[in-house]
Design an enzyme around this catalytic site. Structure first.
Site, PDB file in Angstrom:
ATOM      1  N   CYS A 129      -4.961  -2.925  13.729  1.00 23.95           N
ATOM      2  CA  CYS A 129      -5.161  -2.327  12.407  1.00 23.95           C
ATOM      3  C   CYS A 129      -5.812  -3.356  11.491  1.00 23.95           C
ATOM      4  O   CYS A 129      -6.030  -4.504  11.885  1.00 23.95           O
ATOM      5  CB  CYS A 129      -3.845  -1.835  11.818  1.00 23.95           C
ATOM      6  N   HIS A 161       1.598  -2.145   3.160  1.00 30.21           N
ATOM      7  CA  HIS A 161       1.625  -3.583   3.441  1.00 30.21           C
ATOM      8  C   HIS A 161       0.302  -4.216   3.062  1.00 30.21           C
ATOM      9  O   HIS A 161      -0.722  -3.539   2.946  1.00 30.21           O
ATOM     10  CB  HIS A 161       1.944  -3.850   4.920  1.00 30.21           C
TER      11      HIS A 161
END
Length: 695
Positions: free
Chosen positions: A197, A66
């Protein structure tokens, strides 16, 4: 908004390459082909950069590469069911289910929230089973659309019917709630966790769900705060205060970490929160029971939780803002002050006259002219000049750092640049640290106001990097130059002259008493930090001719050493039976913490018995502050305690003042415990000492 996944973005049972780079590149090209990105190469580069930070392969044959990329014009989910599977770095083998999550660099929160729903769904076995069982592209689109809230609910019992993360968490096993290994003080352990993250889209939420589910299974009260790109809901302060330990499963800095100050902590990458949640829980429980384990740095008073900001009182908010600035300022002062002290030790006090010339005109192979009276001769003069100039440069950032991070506490990152500029202008105007505080407040308030103004989309990217720094710098620094600078400078000059006039008189002893009381009142809290900031700010203007700041620094450091040393003396020597076993253990560590000027070494004792410990500490601190001033103790270093003996003169007077205050505090606390005895077994076991700075 357009559906994030369509049948054109789905590929079933395909081979897209032999490695993950080929797969990601192929999926990026699919995004461009559907008109949702402008440059497949740029999207691949951003996704690959994220992949290099940490592999996106997950247990169960899943991979979720991603990225947030400027090349993406519209959010997209691209799905491939690979045949054969490709290694994405998962511990249990290659991945056959791959989602590429592509989001614009400035994706709105609504889009990011939808993407996070997909990540959470991937933690559910029935969701991944549905993807593997799907027979055509439309079935996959229906399954994913329902999971992210874009489709109609699937019929009950159908393969695409997925549970919400909360409902999907398995119920606690029958015996988990009664497992003593999962209990603290006879009740189920309480753990709080933060997950984050690098992109804040996928792993953040998957780790949160994995930890929550594991906590339920293990019979542990575990509450998670996912800090994603779509924002985060801060944990209630009372939940944090009640927690036995903290888990930081993050790849980036935790936001507002001071909320967890003093809590036992376990740190790991976010991916471990997904793959090994039970192990993290076990480690957190072990940390909670280990009196010497790592704690979150800082003090509990250093800042309230973000969630309390709306209901935070004005006074409390100002306190939090000022303490943030002081906390970030201290490293500049501590390092710079010690280097200046080393410079004086090597090159003498006259190094201030020509240090800059010496380091420019000379080198290690071209030493300056020998100087009489220096133990290391020309080498000492040169090295002393180097240390002094580096330290003086560091100290030169004192006011700017204070102002910059005060503005940061108000307006976050957009406030830093105008705050630093306002602080530098305060120095230019001779307004000192008071000018820095006022300049930082002005810069932060202006930056915050500008950040809240509605701006057209084309201008949003320029706001934090151009518009806000420009206008906030002009406003805050302009006010300092045109209106506020001269009055504040006059105030600072008057204060300095008053303190200089007290030097050598009995009045300076009273100043020492006041500073000693402040240093021992809250042991690293706001009052302690005000006294310490006052002392360190004065060092920047100190010299061989103006020694009052050195006297103030000496009294502050000596008094700050008293509480931990006194608690160590009382708990390990004078009255061991009056303290709990944990306190006696903390007392051993407090010897070293006190000697190093870390006042927080006394916090475990004050937490268990605040009235008696703080009252006794203030009495001893007042004695030490008074004696330090009476003996004329000067400290050229802002930190280090006994370990910077070379920067303290007379060192014997420094030691006598500390010993006197330590004995007074120890005797008073022992007497109070004996005459107003409270059964030690009824005293809650305190948290172990914090290894933080005293200031």
């Amino acid at each position: 908004m357009s559906p994030m996944i369509t049948r054109e973005l789905v590929s079933l049972d395909v081979a897209l390459g032999d490695d993950k780079a080929a797969v990601i590149r192929s999926l990026a090209e699919r995004v461009v082909a559907q008109g949702r990105a402008t440059d497949a190469g740029a999207l691949f580069d951003d996704a690959w950069a994220r992949e290099q930070q940490d592999a996106t392969g997950l247990p169960g044959g899943i991979a979720i590469p991603h990225a947030k990329s400027p090349a993406v014009t519209e959010p997209a989910l691209v799905f491939a069911r690979l045949a054969p599977a490709v290694d994405f770095g998962a511990a249990d083998g290659p991945s056959d289910l791959v989602f590429l999550i592509a989001a614009p660099a400035d994706a709105p929160q609504a889009h990011l929230a939808v993407l996070s729903k997909l990540a959470r769904s991937l933690m559910q076995d029935d969701f991944t089973a549905s993807l593997r069982a799907a027979t055509d592209d439309d079935a996959v689109v229906a399954i994913v659309a329902e999971a992210i809230g874009e489709g109609a609910p699937a019929p009950a019992g159908s393969p695409s019917a997925t549970s919400t993360p909360a409902a999907a968490a398995p119920a606690a096993s029958a015996g988990a709630g009664h497992d003593p290994a999962r209990h603290v003080d006879g009740r189920p352990a309480r753990i709080v966790a933060v997950t984050a993250c690098a992109t804040g889209i996928a792993h953040t939420f998957m780790a949160a769900d994995a930890l929550t589910s594991a906590g339920t299974r293990e019979g542990v009260e575990l509450v998670v705060e996912p800090q994603g790109s779509s924002g985060y809901q801060a944990l209630p302060r009372e939940v944090i205060e009640a927690a036995d330990a903290v888990i930081f499963a993050t790849d980036v800095d935790v936001r507002e970490p001071q909320r967890f100050a003093g809590k036992p902590v376990v740190r790991s990458g976010v991916k471990r929160g997904i793959e090994q949640p039970v192990q993290l829980i076990d480690e957190a429980l072990a940390a909670a029971r280990d009196p010497r384990g790592e704690r979150v740095a800082g003090t509990a008073d250093a800042g309230a939780a973000t969630t309390a900001a709306a209901s935070e009182s004005f006074g409390r908010r100002i306190q939090r803002i000022l303490l943030t600035g002081i906390s970030y300022m201290i490293p500049f002062v501590a390092g710079g002050g010690l280097l200046i002290a080393l410079g004086f030790a090597l090159a003498g006090y006259t190094v201030t006259d020509n240090a800059a010339t010496i380091i420019i005109d000379n080198s290690l192979w071209n030493l300056p002219t020998p100087t009489d009276g220096l133990s290391l001769g020309p080498l000492g003069l040169y090295l002393g000049s180097v240390f002094f100039m580096i330290g003086a440069t560091s100290m030169g950032f004192l006011v700017s750092a204070l102002a910059g991070y005060i503005a940061f506490a108000i307006a976050d990152r957009p406030g830093i640049a105008p705050g630093f500029v306002a602080g530098a202008v305060a120095v230019l105007m001779n307004a000192g640290f008071i000018g820095g505080i006022i300049g930082g407040l002005l810069a932060g308030l202006v930056a915050l106001w500008l950040a809240r103004l509605p701006a057209p989309r084309w201008l949003r990217g320029l706001m934090p990097v151009v518009i806000i720094p420009l206008i906030a710098s002009i406003a805050a620094s302009g006010l300092m130059v045109l209106v506020l600078g001269r009055p504040i400078a006059a105030l600072m000059t008057g204060l300095s002259e008053w303190l200089d006039g007290l030097a050598g008189s009995s009045g300076i002893v009273l100043v020492g008493v006041i500073l000693g009381l402040m240093m021992c009142f809250d042991l690293g809290g706001p009052v302690n930090k005000v006294a310490y900031a006052f002392a360190t700010a004065g060092l920047a203007a100190a010299s061989a001719d103006a020694t009052t700041p050195y006297l103030i620094m000496g009294a502050v450091m000596a008094a700050g050493m008293v509480p931990p040393l006194a608690m160590a003396l009382a708990s390990t020597v004078l009255a061991r039976s009056a303290f709990t076993p944990v306190e006696r253990e903390n007392g051993k560590a407090a010897w070293l913490l006190g000697a190093a000027f870390i006042s927080e070494g006394a916090i475990p004792f004050a937490a268990a018995d605040p009235l008696r410990v703080i009252a006794a500490s203030m009495a001893g601190g007042a004695v030490t502050g008074a004696l330090s001033m009476a003996f004329g103790v000067q400290s050229l270093a802002p930190h280090g305690g006994a370990f910077v003996f070379f920067a303290i003169t007379p060192f014997l007077g420094f030691v006598v003042a500390i010993l006197a205050g330590t004995v007074v505090t120890a005797l008073i606390v022992v007497a109070l415990k004996r005459w107003t005895r409270r059964p030690v077994e009824q005293t809650a076991a305190p948290a172990p000492a914090l290894a933080g700075a005293a200031a």
